[in-house]
Each structure stands twice: as structure tokens, then as C-alpha cells.
Design an enzyme around this catalytic site. Structure first.
Site, PDB file in Angstrom:
ATOM      1  N   SER A 139       0.837  -1.184   0.000  1.00 15.38           N
ATOM      2  CA  SER A 139       0.000   0.000   0.000  1.00 15.38           C
ATOM      3  C   SER A 139       0.882   1.249   0.000  1.00 15.38           C
ATOM      4  CB  SER A 139      -0.962  -0.056   1.189  1.00 15.38           C
ATOM      5  OG  SER A 139      -2.025   0.858   1.046  1.00 15.38           O
ATOM      6  N   GLU A 221      -0.901  17.322 -10.073  1.00 13.75           N
ATOM      7  CA  GLU A 221      -1.551  16.628 -11.191  1.00 13.75           C
ATOM      8  C   GLU A 221      -1.565  15.116 -10.990  1.00 13.75           C
ATOM      9  OE1 GLU A 221       0.595  18.077 -14.610  1.00 13.75           O
ATOM     10  OE2 GLU A 221      -0.662  19.876 -14.709  1.00 13.75           O
ATOM     11  N   ASP A 244      -9.330  -5.948  -5.053  1.00 15.06           N
ATOM     12  CA  ASP A 244      -8.901  -4.843  -4.191  1.00 15.06           C
ATOM     13  C   ASP A 244      -9.850  -3.665  -4.378  1.00 15.06           C
ATOM     14  OD1 ASP A 244      -7.603  -2.711  -2.919  1.00 15.06           O
ATOM     15  OD2 ASP A 244      -5.607  -3.436  -3.487  1.00 15.06           O
ATOM     16  N   HIS A 272      -7.145  -6.123  -0.920  1.00  7.24           N
ATOM     17  CA  HIS A 272      -6.012  -5.257  -0.616  1.00  7.24           C
ATOM     18  C   HIS A 272      -5.015  -5.919   0.336  1.00  7.24           C
ATOM     19  CE1 HIS A 272      -4.118  -1.327  -0.723  1.00  7.24           C
ATOM     20  NE2 HIS A 272      -4.088  -1.258   0.595  1.00  7.24           N
TER      21      HIS A 272
END
Length: 292
Positions: A139, A221, A244, A272
């Protein structure tokens, strides 16, 4: 781009070129564990902060385990610290500053906070005397791993990452915002974090995390480290749980297309937290890759 598919209770893709309530019920963390007698706890001053880490194993291949958002060695890597081969590997699992037991200070999220985590982690390993090591990043820890690999390539042997991303898209921001109120989280997900931090700290820090990662979208961005993927030279394994709810498929697809020589494993039934849910299979996958 050459592509090869294999079956490993998942789909393997080779690249030779190179996070709502229902969602929260699917995202789990392990409860805090009782430390095994062979897992030792340590502190090391790094960049002005006392960093907590756990260590086990005596192998000649050193692994740095990097946890997810608000994660720690205790909440995120119990099955790896106990299950990976400690004769082959030496495992270092750290708590980033403001997380786990690396407090004080309280966690904050300045602009490009992943850069600070990456430099802290790399400096930790240098201070501990490890000149060559591999990374296991989950993660947010996967993002940190990408930055370390891109900027400290001479120190890297290999890298395994899952649940990570090199950019933030508008769809991601919606997923993050859906997790902002911890009252919407499942009891199973919320309780171990409250046990670790207390409810007030957990609540304010999670809200700050949502704000912090959202700034990548509003101010940069969405770019976290897209342009730096080309600088990653180490053999890289990307594992993606195709169920996930937090990391859409376009993230691992982008990584495998832009990290030269990387391999992507799409795990059809995984979410996940695949390294916790399928710990034995995940650990074997990691050991096989690191031993090649």
C-alpha cells in the site's frame, strides 16, 4: 511488450520492457500480535526521529518491510515476520515516523510526504549497516518502496510491492474520501487501529492522511513518482488482488508497463490485504522470487 501468462492461483504477466462502507468491510488488518521470542524490538535515530523497528532472522538476504498508511510492523506484517524463512532472510520491519511506535513526533503529511518516508527508510538501512537489501512494500509502503528503488538503486537487490501506486487519479480521490469518517469503518478494521493509537489520534491522523494524499491530485496533477519509474533497475515483482476495493487495476498495469523487466501477478480472489488473507501462499511467492 512481450507477455507471458502462467497459473499460480493467479495470472502472471511479464513485462520485458520495461482504496463507502462496502469497501471498508473488505479491507482488513490483523489484530495486534504478541511478539515471538525471536522477534526483537529496536529504536534507531534517523533524521532527528527515533524510528522503531522489529528484527528477526539471520539470513544473508536482508529484507525491509514497509507498512501501509498508519501501519506498523505489528499491525501489518505478523505473518511475514513469523512465516518467512529466517535462515535465508534477515527481516527488518519499520514503523515510519508518527506511525506505530515511532512516536513522538505525531504524524504529519507535508507536501510529497512519501519522499520523506523514502529518505527515512533508506537512511535507516544505511545507519544499520545494510548496504544491499530487498524491499517488501504494501500500500503506502509500496509507494515508499518505489521511491527508494528509483533513488537508491545501488542498494537494492529486489523489490516486491502490492497495493501501491505511482500516481493518484480522480477515481482514487473518491475512494479515499469515502474512508474519511472512521465511524463508517467496520469494527474489525477500526479496533486494532484504536488499540494502537487511541481513537482521537487515529481519527485526526486518518483525516490528515486523506487530505495529504489528495494534495497529490490537486497540486501535482496526481503524480507521485511516475517519472521516476524508469530509474528502477532491480528485479521487481508486483502483486495485485483483483478484488482490491482501494487500488484499481490501472495502477499495477501502469507499474508493470513502466518498470523495466518487472513482473505482474494478478490474484483473482485477493483483495487489498492479500499478504494477510493468503499469508502462506504469499510468503512462498515472495521466497521463490527472492531466491531466483
Amino acid at each position: 511488450m512481450a507477455t507471458v501468462c502462467l497459473v499460480y492461483r493467479a495470472i502472471v504477466v511479464n513485462n520485458s520492457l520495461g482504496r463507502c462502507g462496502s469497501l471498508l468491510r473488505n479491507f482488513q488488518r490483523t489484530t495486534l500480535r504478541t511478539l515471538s521470542s525471536d522477534v526483537s524490538q529496536h529504536y534507531q535515530e534517523v533524521n532527528g526521529v527515533n524510528i522503531h523497528y522489529e528484527k528477526t532472522g539471520q539470513g544473508n538476504h536482508t529484507l525491509l518491510l514497509l507498512p501501509g498508511a498508519l501501519g506498523s510492523s505489528q499491525t501489518d506484517f505478523s505473518p511475514q515476520l513469523s512465516g518467512l524463512n529466517r535462515d535465508k532472510f534477515t527481516l527488518i520491519a519499520w514503523d515510519p515516523r508518527g506511525y506505530g511506535k515511532s512516536r513522538p513526533p505525531d504524524r504529519d503529511f507535508p507536501k510529497k510526504f512519501f519522499d520523506r518516508d523514502a529518505e527515512d527508510a533508506a537512511q535507516l538501512m544505511k545507519t544499520l549497516g545494510y548496504s544491499k537489501y530487498s524491499l517488501l512494500g504494501w500500500s503506502d509502503g509500496g509507494i515508499t518502496a518505489l521511491l527508494i528503488a528509483a533513488r537508491h538503486s545501488s542498494a537494492l537487490r529486489k523489490m516486491v510491492l502490492w497495493g501501491g501506486n505511482s500516481f493518484v487519479a480522480e477515481e482514487d480521490i473518491k475512494l479515499y474520501e469515502a474512508t474519511r469518517d472512521i465511524n463508517d469503518w467496520s469494527e474489525r478494521m477500526r479496533t486494532p487501529m484504536i488499540n494502537m493509537y487511541g481513537e482521537e489520534y487515529f481519527r485526526k491522523t486518518w483525516e490528515a492522511w486523506v487530505d495529504g494524499i489528495s494534495r497529490y491530485w490537486t497540486e501535482f496533477e496526481g503524480d507521485i513518482c511516475k517519472a521516476e519509474l524508469k530509474n528502477i533497475k532491480c528485479p521487481t515483482l508486483i502483486v495485485h488482488g483483483q478484488k482490491d476495493p482501494l487500488v484499481p487495476q490501472y495502477h499495477p498495469d501502469h507499474l508493470v508497463a513502466n518498470i523495466k523487466g518487472s513482473k505482474l501477478i494478478n490474484w483473482p480472489d485477493a483483495k487489498h490485504n492479500l499478504h494477510l488473507r493468503y499469508a502462506d501462499e504469499f510468503n512462498k511467492l515472495v521466497e521463490d522470487f527472492l531466491s531466483q
